[in-house]
Design a protein around this motif. Structure first.
Motif, mmCIF file in Angstrom:
data_model
loop_
_atom_site.group_PDB
_atom_site.id
_atom_site.type_symbol
_atom_site.label_atom_id
_atom_site.label_comp_id
_atom_site.label_asym_id
_atom_site.label_seq_id
_atom_site.Cartn_x
_atom_site.Cartn_y
_atom_site.Cartn_z
ATOM 1 N N LEU A 227 -4.997 -5.946 5.812
ATOM 2 C CA LEU A 227 -5.921 -4.875 6.203
ATOM 3 C C LEU A 227 -5.189 -3.765 6.961
ATOM 4 O O LEU A 227 -5.498 -2.585 6.794
ATOM 5 C CB LEU A 227 -7.049 -5.449 7.057
ATOM 6 C CG LEU A 227 -7.989 -6.437 6.361
ATOM 7 C CD1 LEU A 227 -8.998 -7.013 7.348
ATOM 8 C CD2 LEU A 227 -8.716 -5.763 5.199
ATOM 9 N N VAL B 49 -5.209 0.180 6.030
ATOM 10 C CA VAL B 49 -5.546 1.219 7.002
ATOM 11 C C VAL B 49 -4.374 2.184 7.167
ATOM 12 O O VAL B 49 -4.560 3.402 7.315
ATOM 13 C CB VAL B 49 -5.925 0.589 8.358
ATOM 14 C CG1 VAL B 49 -6.107 1.664 9.428
ATOM 15 C CG2 VAL B 49 -7.201 -0.229 8.222
ATOM 16 N N SER C 113 -4.620 6.168 6.622
ATOM 17 C CA SER C 113 -4.267 7.112 7.695
ATOM 18 C C SER C 113 -3.136 8.034 7.260
ATOM 19 O O SER C 113 -3.099 9.212 7.644
ATOM 20 C CB SER C 113 -3.884 6.355 8.962
ATOM 21 O OG SER C 113 -2.708 5.581 8.772
ATOM 22 N N TRP D 213 -0.038 -2.053 9.974
ATOM 23 C CA TRP D 213 -0.181 -0.594 9.999
ATOM 24 C C TRP D 213 1.160 0.080 10.246
ATOM 25 O O TRP D 213 1.539 1.028 9.554
ATOM 26 C CB TRP D 213 -1.181 -0.212 11.088
ATOM 27 C CG TRP D 213 -1.514 1.247 11.167
ATOM 28 C CD1 TRP D 213 -2.499 1.903 10.473
ATOM 29 C CD2 TRP D 213 -0.874 2.235 11.984
ATOM 30 N NE1 TRP D 213 -2.512 3.240 10.807
ATOM 31 C CE2 TRP D 213 -1.523 3.477 11.730
ATOM 32 C CE3 TRP D 213 0.171 2.215 12.889
ATOM 33 C CZ2 TRP D 213 -1.150 4.660 12.361
ATOM 34 C CZ3 TRP D 213 0.558 3.387 13.522
ATOM 35 C CH2 TRP D 213 -0.105 4.592 13.261
#
Length: 466
Positions: free
Chosen positions: A286, A290, A294, A360
């Motif tokens: 996840l 993301v 972004s 991320w």
């Protein structure tokens, strides 16, 4: 090539990387079942992941340079052999065979890892490439994160561990079908060879030729030497590539380290079962999703404006590194987070969610550095990426081997702190390249000073290609 036509090889390349990385980590979810059947130790079980990733060290030495000599499509079809090795793994009767076939599977699975980035550089211009690589970059993180989830629930359901390898066989066979029927040749020098051959056949004029055809006159021994040596020749001539590769390799090694560290934190600390353990890797996936979103919303638009600003010249590769300036410190922080929330008395949600930040930041670091390599080295991008893939695969193969030896004596708190400190030590790399990158590129033997020509603007005239 229209945008829709370019999307086909782009999607295929991402699918192939997902296939390869999914297969790399999946056995971590069926370790207990294999240990029960083959009676080997946890250290030998770790080799089912490490040897597959070790195969990534060997394959790129061949697949990257070979794709620059014979084209992308023929080399991608190599996955035929990878499919066969998944069948062999499913039928393995003993420890030696399962480990051997995992290593061979990794060697052939490394083909998309070495060449998919170069394929993206073939079909997209610099303005679009960042956005394309962002969508593409989910695969290297989704695969390792999803592999233990699927394997864990195969084990929890009571199915034989061999079913995991049959799933990998089906996935690989599907990819082979897609490659054969949908993947076109994309490498510009090889397309020129095809065009030259067509013109010779149509006109009967033997003066038409492509530059790449001159390699046919080179003796086979020298061609093999050139193919094997090119990635490391490029790397050792380039301080920029060495620095970027070491950073990417550390990040890559840390991702694979989690497949041995999380069982210590969640199985031994929180007493989770195999299926539940697999769910602990979902935040990593996840986080990568993301990260891509972004990037597309926040970081890519300024780069597109920069293409207009610098036109008709290419945007300096250092602009790509701005992404890593934010991600590098947060990557280090994520290890301090997982370390000091890994007490059994603290909710499992705390260390689990640290991998969201880790995913991320890892995506942003990879996007920044891979784009930097491609923009800097262009037509030797496959060799540069192959060298980077080899080195980071060494890290990916070795890190799981010492994880238990580090996390058990030190405990997860101090082991993770050690990794966080190393990550902090590497934070300055993108900052240094931002400042001194243009000077290093000016002295480079492999970084071109002009934008590459588009294939549609290249014609064959007379006795040479101009």
């Amino acid at each position: 090539m229209t945008t829709m036509e370019a999307m086909v090889p782009h999607i295929v390349g991402g699918l192939l990387v997902l296939n390869a990385t999914f297969a790399s980590s999946a056995p971590s979810g069926i370790v207990e079942d294999m240990m029960e059947q083959f009676r080997f130790s946890i250290h030998v079980a770790t080799l089912t992941v490490s040897l597959f990733v070790a195969g990534y060290c060997v394959g790129p030495l061949l697949w990257g340079p070979l794709s620059e000599s014979y084209g992308r499509r023929p080399i991608f079809i190599i996955i035929l052999f990878y499919t066969g090795f998944q069948v062999d793994s499913a039928l393995s009767p003993n420890t030696a065979s399962i480990l051997t076939f995992r290593l061979l599977g990794g060697i052939f699975a490394s083909c998309p890892l070495a060449n998919s980035g170069a394929l993206v550089s073939d079909i997209w211009d610099a303005r679009t490439r960042g956005k394309a690589l962002a969508l593409f970059s989910v695969a290297p993180f989704a695969g390792p994160a999803l592999g233990p989830v699927v394997a864990g629930y195969i084990s929890t359901a009571g199915a034989s561990w061999r079913w995991l390898y049959w799933v990998l066989t089906i996935f690989a066979g599907f990819c082979l079908f897609i490659i054969y029927f949908t993947l076109p040749e994309t490498f510009a020098p090889v397309l020129l060879v095809i065009k030259a051959k067509r013109l010779r056949a149509e006109t009967g004029d033997e003066r038409y030729y492509a530059p790449l055809e001159s390699e046919d006159k080179i003796p086979l021994g020298k061609r093999v030497e050139k193919i094997l040596a090119r990635p490391f020749k490029v790397m050792f001539q380039e301080p920029m590539l060495i620095a970027v590769t070491m950073y990417m390799s550390f990040v890559f090694g840390c991702i694979y380290l989690l497949f041995e560290a999380f069982p210590i934190v969640f199985v031994e600390g929180h007493h989770f079962r195999s299926g539940t353990l697999g769910l602990m890797f979902l935040p990593l996936f996840l986080g990568s999703v993301v990260g891509v979103i972004s990037y597309l919303i926040v970081f890519n638009p300024p780069y597109e404006r920069a293409t207009d600003k610098y036109a008709p010249d290419p945007v300096p590769p250092e602009v790509r590194l701005e992404l890593a300036l934010f991600a590098a410190p947060l990557f280090a922080i994520s290890f301090f987070w997982v370390g000091w929330t890994s007490f059994p008395s603290i909710s499992f949600c705390a260390p689990m969610m640290s991998s969201l930040v880790l995913g991320w930041t890892a995506v942003h670091i990879f996007l920044a550095l891979i784009n930097y390599i491609i923009d800097t080295y262009l037509f030797v991008a496959a060799s540069a990426l192959a060298a980077a893939t080899v080195v980071r695969s060494v890290f990916g193969a070795v890190f799981p081997l010492f994880t238990r030896q580090m996390y058990v004596p030190l405990n997860p708190r101090w082991a993770s702190t050690l990794l966080g400190c190393i990550a902090l030590f590497m934070v300055p790399i993108p900052f240094v390249l931002m400042k001194y990158g243009p000077t290093l590129r000016a002295k480079s033997k492999n970084a071109p000073t002009k934008a590459p020509m588009k294939i549609e603007n290249i014609d064959i005239e007379g006795e040479k290609v101009v």
